[in-house]
Design a protein around this motif. Structure first.
Motif, PDB file in Angstrom:
ATOM      1  N   GLU A  62      44.637  30.636  36.080  1.00  0.00           N
ATOM      2  CA  GLU A  62      43.442  30.592  36.882  1.00  0.00           C
ATOM      3  C   GLU A  62      43.299  30.669  38.158  1.00  0.00           C
ATOM      4  O   GLU A  62      42.768  31.549  38.887  1.00  0.00           O
ATOM      5  N   ILE A  63      44.550  30.176  38.694  1.00  0.00           N
ATOM      6  CA  ILE A  63      44.570  30.169  40.445  1.00  0.00           C
ATOM      7  C   ILE A  63      44.917  31.613  40.620  1.00  0.00           C
ATOM      8  O   ILE A  63      44.291  32.275  41.743  1.00  0.00           O
ATOM      9  N   MET A  64      45.825  32.311  39.999  1.00  0.00           N
ATOM     10  CA  MET A  64      46.196  33.571  40.349  1.00  0.00           C
ATOM     11  C   MET A  64      45.082  34.468  40.198  1.00  0.00           C
ATOM     12  O   MET A  64      44.959  35.670  41.028  1.00  0.00           O
ATOM     13  N   GLU A  65      44.241  34.654  38.985  1.00  0.00           N
ATOM     14  CA  GLU A  65      42.921  35.316  38.925  1.00  0.00           C
ATOM     15  C   GLU A  65      42.152  35.201  40.029  1.00  0.00           C
ATOM     16  O   GLU A  65      41.500  35.979  40.825  1.00  0.00           O
ATOM     17  N   GLU A  66      41.875  33.923  40.803  1.00  0.00           N
ATOM     18  CA  GLU A  66      41.228  33.572  41.698  1.00  0.00           C
ATOM     19  C   GLU A  66      41.582  34.219  42.932  1.00  0.00           C
ATOM     20  O   GLU A  66      40.840  34.574  43.861  1.00  0.00           O
ATOM     21  N   ASN A  67      42.963  34.186  43.127  1.00  0.00           N
ATOM     22  CA  ASN A  67      43.643  34.647  44.255  1.00  0.00           C
ATOM     23  C   ASN A  67      43.333  36.117  44.238  1.00  0.00           C
ATOM     24  O   ASN A  67      42.968  36.645  45.280  1.00  0.00           O
ATOM     25  N   SER A  68      43.406  36.771  43.120  1.00  0.00           N
ATOM     26  CA  SER A  68      43.337  38.146  43.221  1.00  0.00           C
ATOM     27  C   SER A  68      41.831  38.733  43.468  1.00  0.00           C
ATOM     28  O   SER A  68      41.780  39.498  44.389  1.00  0.00           O
ATOM     29  N   LYS A  69      40.881  37.990  42.802  1.00  0.00           N
ATOM     30  CA  LYS A  69      39.511  38.249  43.567  1.00  0.00           C
ATOM     31  C   LYS A  69      39.317  38.033  44.929  1.00  0.00           C
ATOM     32  O   LYS A  69      38.576  38.851  45.444  1.00  0.00           O
ATOM     33  N   ILE A  70      40.104  36.948  45.430  1.00  0.00           N
ATOM     34  CA  ILE A  70      39.509  36.696  46.921  1.00  0.00           C
ATOM     35  C   ILE A  70      40.403  37.905  47.739  1.00  0.00           C
ATOM     36  O   ILE A  70      39.638  38.298  48.724  1.00  0.00           O
ATOM     37  N   ARG A  71      41.525  38.233  47.237  1.00  0.00           N
ATOM     38  CA  ARG A  71      41.985  39.398  48.079  1.00  0.00           C
ATOM     39  C   ARG A  71      41.098  40.684  47.922  1.00  0.00           C
ATOM     40  O   ARG A  71      40.940  41.370  49.083  1.00  0.00           O
ATOM     41  N   THR A  72      40.624  40.825  46.796  1.00  0.00           N
ATOM     42  CA  THR A  72      39.765  42.094  46.670  1.00  0.00           C
ATOM     43  C   THR A  72      38.463  42.042  47.593  1.00  0.00           C
ATOM     44  O   THR A  72      38.227  43.062  48.159  1.00  0.00           O
ATOM     45  N   GLU A  73      37.838  41.007  47.588  1.00  0.00           N
ATOM     46  CA  GLU A  73      36.733  40.636  48.329  1.00  0.00           C
ATOM     47  C   GLU A  73      37.047  40.781  49.794  1.00  0.00           C
ATOM     48  O   GLU A  73      36.319  41.338  50.748  1.00  0.00           O
TER      49      GLU A  73
END
Length: 883
Positions: free
Chosen positions: A863-874
Motif C-alpha cells: 500500500e505504501i508503494m502504491e501511495e508513493n507512486s501516486k505522489i510521484r505522479t502528482e
C-alpha cells in the motif's frame, strides 16, 4: 506547495518482526502509520523532536534542517506531515479544523433534529419544566379544592368522638342494638350499651342535647350545636330498605322453615313502578313549577300526582297498600297520641325517601326521642329489614364548610348486622352489607373570598394547560396521519405513552366536567337555613365529590407516570425507563408465576381457615390478606389473629400454610423479582455507557452538566454580542450543507476487519505469554518452595522412560534381564506426570503470529508503494521532479 517527500522505502522490507510479547499499536492514520509504529525504539524516541525541528525549518523546504536525520526518521516525517496553506512558516495561524459529523451530532443532541423527530436536550428540559409546572398547578388546585386537612379534622371528630366507630358502632349486631346506639350510652368497660342512660343517651343525645355541661338549658337558637362549633342543619334522617318475602329453596324441611327473604329485591311503591326519582316518562307525576331560581335561570319542580290518570293511580295506591307493615290497627287508630308521629314511617312514601323517619330539630328533643321509642315498640325493624342508614348535615362557620354524614348498616340473612370491624381488611369494610361510615366535607360557597378567586384563576390556567396539551396532541396525530407516518410516530413515542396521554387527558376532561357540575349545582341550589326538611343537595354534591376523588386518583397516577415520558431525553433520568423496558418481559412471566401461586394459596386459605377466620371468610378477603402478607406479613400463627389464630383452627395445616408461603414468596419469589430489576438496571447502565461512548464521552451526561452547559450558553449569548447575529441554527444549517458538499473519506471495512483479526491473534499470543511470565515471577508461587512441584518451571527438568530403564539396574541387582522400555510404559503410564507442552505450544503460536505479522507488513508495504507512486505522479504533473 506540499512538502511531502517521496523517499526510499526499501528499509521497510528489512524491519525485524517484534517479539511475541511486543504490542503493535496502529495509529488512526491508516496503513502507513501502522507500518511506522513497528519502528525501532530509538526511532520512536525522536518522533516528538521531529515536529519541533520541523516548525523551525526554513520556508524553502531545504535539506538543511533534515541533514542529521536517519532514513527511518525522514520517512516518518514524510508521512506524518499534513499539507498546509501558503505562508505557514511566516507565522500565520493554522486554521481550525472542525469535525463535521461530531459537531452536527452534538448540535442535534442539544437543539433537536426535525428530520428524526428528536426534540433535543434543551427542548427536553423546556418540555419537562413546562409539564412540571402544569402538574404542580393541577395538584395545588385539587388540594385547595378538597381542603384535606379540614376534612380530616371533621372526620376525626365525627367518626371517633360522636359515632364511636371503634367501640359503640362495632357493638351494633342486632335491631335492638341499633336503637340502643341511637338513645343509649356505650360502656367501654363492659363492651355493651348502658340501659340506665335510655332514652337520653346515644348519638341522638349528643345531636339533640338541650343542656350545657353545667346543667344550664341551651338557648333555642343554639339547639343542635355539636361540640359547640358545629351546627346541625334541619335534623336527622333515618331510612331503611326492606326486602320481599320469597319462596325458599326446594327442601325436605320446607314445612319446618317456610319463609325466606330476598336479599337484593327491595320493596318500593313508586309512581309508574319507576326507580326513585326517575319520573321523566311517568304521566302520573306532574312536575309543576314552584319557584324561579334567579341564579341559574332555572325552575324548581314539585312532584304532584295526577289523579286523572286512573289506571296508573290505582296501581300506585295498590303498591302503597302493599308496602305497609307493622301493627296496622294501632297505627290507623286516630285516637292514639303517637299515631301522627310514626304512622308514615310504616309505609313507603315516594316523596319522603321511602321508609323513613325524620327527626326535625324544630320538633324539639323530647318529641324526637319519643319517635325513636315508639318505632322500637312497634318493631319498625323486623325480618324484612336489609339496610338502615342514619344521615345528617352540620355546618361549621369557622372554616365555612358543610359536612354530610351517612352511617349505613347492613343486616344479613344470618341474623345479625355486618358490624363495623376496625381490624377488618379493606375488602371486608367495603363489602356488600357491611357497616360503612361516609363523611364528606362540602364547600357550598366555592367563590366568595379572595383566596377562592385566586384558586379560580389557577383553575382557569389549569384548563388552558389541558386544552393546549389536548389540541397539540390532536394536531400532532392529524399531521402525522396526513404525512402517512402515523405508525412510525406512535412507535417513536411509544404506544404505552400515547395511550397514557389519552387516558390522562380523559381524566382531566372528566375532572373539569365534574368540577363545573359541582359548582353549578351548589350555585343553582342555595341552602336556606334554618330548614325543617332534609336537603338532598348535600347528598348529591357529596356523591359527586367522591366521584371526583376517584377521577383525581387516576389523574395524579397517570400524571406521575407521564413524567417518565419527559425523562427520555436525559441519559441519567431515563435509567428507570430503560430498566423497566429491559425487565418488562421477565416481570410479565414472573407475575404469571406469582399469580398462580397467589391464587392457589388464597384458595387453600379460604377452604381451610375461612369458616372460622374473618380474613379468609371470602375468596376476595383471602386474596387480599395473602397479598398483604407478601409485604408486611399481615397474618401469623397467633396468639390472636382477627377473630381466631391459624394454629387454633388447625395447628398442623396452619404451620405448613404459613411456612411454605413464607419460603416460596418472601424468600424465593421476592428475591427473584429483585434480581430481575437488578439485571434490567445493569443492562440499562451498560446501554447508557455504550451510548455515551458512541457520542465520544466517558459517561452519560448528568443533569448538573446539562444545567452548567445551558448556563454557559445562556451567559455567552447574553454577554457576547456576536452570538446575537450568528445563532446555533445558522451554524447547524451551514455545517449540514458543507457535510453534503465535502466528500466522505474512503472507508475500507474489509481492510479494517483483517487488521482487527490480526491484532486479536497477536493479542491472544501476548496474553498467553503474559500469563506464563506472571506465574514465573510470582513470589507467592516460588518454584523452590515445598508445595511448588507443579510450578510450570519444572517442565524444563524431565527424563524419559529410557533413562529410567538405564537407572534401575544400577541399584537393583536382582534384575538380571534387560529391562524393556515398553513394559515400563505399560506399568507406569498412569503413575508418572508428563511434561506440559507449554513452551512448544507457545512456540507454534509465536511462529503463526510471526507469519501473520509478515503478511501484514507485506500488505502495508504494498500500500505504501502504491501511495508513493501516486505522489510521484502528482508531483510530476505539477512540474516538480521527485527526489
Amino acid at each position: 506547495a506540499p512538502r511531502r517527500v517521496a523517499g526510499n522505502i526499501e528499509w521497510a522490507a528489512s524491519l525485524k518482526a517484534p517479539e511475541p510479547s511486543q504490542k503493535m499499536p496502529v495509529a488512526r492514520g491508516g496503513a502507513a502509520k501502522a507500518m511506522l509504529n513497528a519502528r525501532t525504539p530509538e526511532a520512536g524516541k525522536s518522533s516528538k523532536a521531529i515536529g519541533s525541528r520541523n516548525n523551525r525549518s526554513d520556508s524553502g523546504g531545504s535539506e538543511k534542517g533534515f541533514a542529521h536525520l536517519n532514513e527511518v526518521q525522514k520517512m516518518e516525517l514524510d508521512l506524518e506531515c499534513v499539507p498546509t496553506g501558503p505562508g505557514e512558516e511566516e507565522g500565520i495561524k493554522e486554521p481550525v479544523k472542525i469535525n463535521l459529523k461530531r459537531t452536527i451530532s452534538a448540535l442535534h443532541r442539544w437543539n433537536g433534529n426535525l428530520k428524526t423527530g428528536d426534540q433535543g436536550t434543551e427542548r427536553g428540559y423546556y418540555a419537562l419544566g413546562f409539564y412540571a409546572l402544569f402538574f404542580a398547578i393541577f395538584t395545588y388546585v385539587v388540594i385547595v379544592q378538597l381542603q384535606v386537612e379540614n376534612q380530616y379534622k371533621v372526620d376525626t371528630v365525627v367518626r371517633h368522638t360522636l359515632l364511636g366507630q371503634d367501640e359503640a358502632l362495632a357493638a351494633v349486631t342486632t335491631h335492638g342494638d341499633f336503637f340502643d346506639y341511637l338513645l343509649s350510652d356505650f360502656d367501654g368497660d363492659t363492651g355493651s350499651f348502658d340501659g340506665d342512660s335510655w332514652p337520653n343517651g346515644g348519638i341522638l343525645g349528643v345531636l339533640f342535647n338541650d343542656e350545657l355541661y353545667n346543667g344550664w338549658a341551651v338557648l333555642p337558637a343554639d339547639l343542635g350545636m355539636l361540640y359547640q362549633y358545629n351546627k346541625l342543619i334541619g335534623g336527622v334522617l333515618i331510612t331503611q330498605k326492606r326486602g320481599k318475602e320469597e319462596a325458599c329453596k326446594p327442601s325436605a324441611y320446607k314445612l319446618f322453615y317456610n319463609k325466606c327473604y330476598d336479599k337484593t329485591n327491595f320493596m318500593h311503591a313508586e309512581p309508574c313502578g319507576a326507580k326513585p326519582g326517575a319520573y321523566a316518562n311517568c304521566k302520573l307525576v306532574n312536575q309543576s313549577t314552584t319557584r324561579a331560581n334567579k341564579q341559574c335561570a332555572e325552575k324548581d319542580k314539585a312532584l304532584e300526582l295526577d289523579t286523572s290518570q286512573t289506571q296508573e293511580y290505582e296501581q300506585y295506591l295498590q303498591d302503597v297498600e302493599a308496602s305497609k307493615f307493622g301493627d296496622r290497627q294501632s297505627l290507623e287508630d286516630p285516637t292514639l297520641p303517637f299515631r301522627n308521629l310514626v304512622k308514615d314511617s310504616f309505609e313507603y312514601r315516594y316523596d319522603n325517601f321511602g321508609y323513613s323517619t325524620w327527626l326535625s330539630l324544630a320538633d324539639g328533643t323530647e318529641t324526637n326521642r319519643e319517635k325513636i321509642v315508639k318505632l322500637k315498640e312497634k318493631m319498625w325493624l323486623d325480618l324484612y329489614t336489609r339496610e338502615v342508614s342514619v344521615k345528617f348535615i352540620f355546618y361549621n362557620g369557622n372554616v365555612g364548610t358543610f359536612s354530610y354524614v351517612d352511617i349505613a348498616f347492613g343486616f344479613n340473612t344470618y341474623g345479625m348486622y355486618n358490624s363495623f370491624d376496625p381490624g377488618a381488611s379493606s375488602v371486608q369494610k367495603r363489602g356488600k352489607g357491611g357497616t360503612r361510615v361516609s363523611i364528606g366535607t362540602l364547600n357550598m360557597e366555592p367563590y366568595m373570598t379572595n383566596e377562592d378567586f385566586n384558586r379560580l384563576a389557577l383553575e382557569l390556567v389549569f384548563m388552558i394547560f389541558v386544552f393546549y396539551y389536548i389540541l397539540s396532541f390532536i394536531l400532532e396525530i392529524v399531521t402525522h396521519a396526513a404525512r402517512g407516518d402515523l405508525t412510525a410516530w406512535v412507535n417513536t413515542n411509544g404506544l404505552m405513552y400515547v395511550l397514557m396521554d389519552c387516558a390522562n387527558f380523559g381524566c382531566h376532561i372528566a375532572f373539569i366536567y365534574m368540577r363545573i357540575n359541582i359548582v353549578h349545582k351548589t350555585i343553582c341550589n342555595p341552602v336556606h337555613v334554618p330548614t325543617p326538611n332534609y336537603n338532598l343537595i348535600f347528598e348529591e354534591v357529596s356523591e359527586m365529590t367522591r366521584l371526583q376523588l376517584s377521577i383525581n386518583f387516576w389523574s395524579v397516577l397517570f400524571g406521575i407516570l407521564r413524567f417518565f415520558k419527559y425523562y427520555q431525553f436525559q441519559p441519567r433520568l431515563q435509567i428507570v425507563n430503560k430498566t423497566l423496558a429491559a425487565a418488562t418481559i421477565h416481570i410479565f412471566h414472573f407475575m404469571v408465576l406469582f399469580g398462580i401461586i397467589h391464587v392457589t394459596f388464597s384458595i387453600i386459605g379460604y377452604l381451610n381457615f375461612g369458616p372460622q377466620n374473618r380474613d379468609f371468610s371470602t375468596l376476595m378477603n383471602s386474596m387480599q390478606v395473602m397479598g398483604e402478607g407478601v409485604l408486611g406479613g399481615s397474618f401469623d400463627l397467633g396468639p390472636v389473629f382477627g377473630n381466631g389464630s391459624l394454629s387454633y383452627i388447625d395447628a398442623v395445616m396452619g404451620n405448613f400454610f404459613f411456612h411454605i408461603w413464607a419460603f416460596l414468596v418472601q424468600m424465593i419469589l421476592l428475591n427473584i423479582f429483585v434480581a430481575i430489576l437488578m439485571d434490567g438496571y445493569a443492562e440499562a447502565q451498560e446501554e447508557g455507557a455504550n451510548a455515551a461512548t458512541r457520542n465520544g464521552k466517558e459517561d452519560p451526561d448528568s443533569v448538573t452538566s446539562d444545567i452548567a452547559k445551558f448556563l454557559g450558553l445562556f451567559t455567552n449569548k447574553a454577554m457576547n454580542p456576536k452570538t446575537w447575529k450568528y445563532d446555533t441554527n445558522m451554524l447547524l444549517v451551514a455545517l449540514e450543507r458543507l457535510d453534503e458538499k465535502i466528500p466522505t473519506p474512503h472507508y475500507d471495512a474489509e481492510k479494517l476487519e483483517k487488521e482487527l483479526d490480526d491484532l486479536r491473534v497477536e493479542q491472544e499470543v501476548n496474553l498467553a505469554r503474559i500469563e506464563y511470565l506472571e506465574k514465573m515471577v510470582d513470589p507467592e508461587n516460588n518454584m523452590f518452595v515445598t508445595h511448588a512441584a507443579f510450578h510450570p518451571f519444572w517442565n524444563n527438568k524431565f527424563c524419559t522412560f529410557q533413562d529410567i530403564a538405564d537407572e534401575i539396574p544400577l541399584f537393583n541387582k536382582s534384575l538380571t534381564d534387560k529391562i524393556n522400555v515398553d513394559d515400563l510404559i505399560a506399568a507406569y503410564q498412569n503413575t508418572v506426570e508428563e511434561v506440559e507442552e507449554v513452551e512448544e505450544e507457545g512456540k507454534n503460536d509465536e511462529e503463526h503470529a510471526n507469519k501473520d505479522r509478515a503478511q501484514m507488513l507485506e500488505r502495508f508495504l504494498k500500500e505504501i508503494m502504491e501511495e508513493n507512486s501516486k505522489i510521484r505522479t502528482e508531483l510530476r504533473e505539477n512540474g516538480i521532479e521527485p527526489l
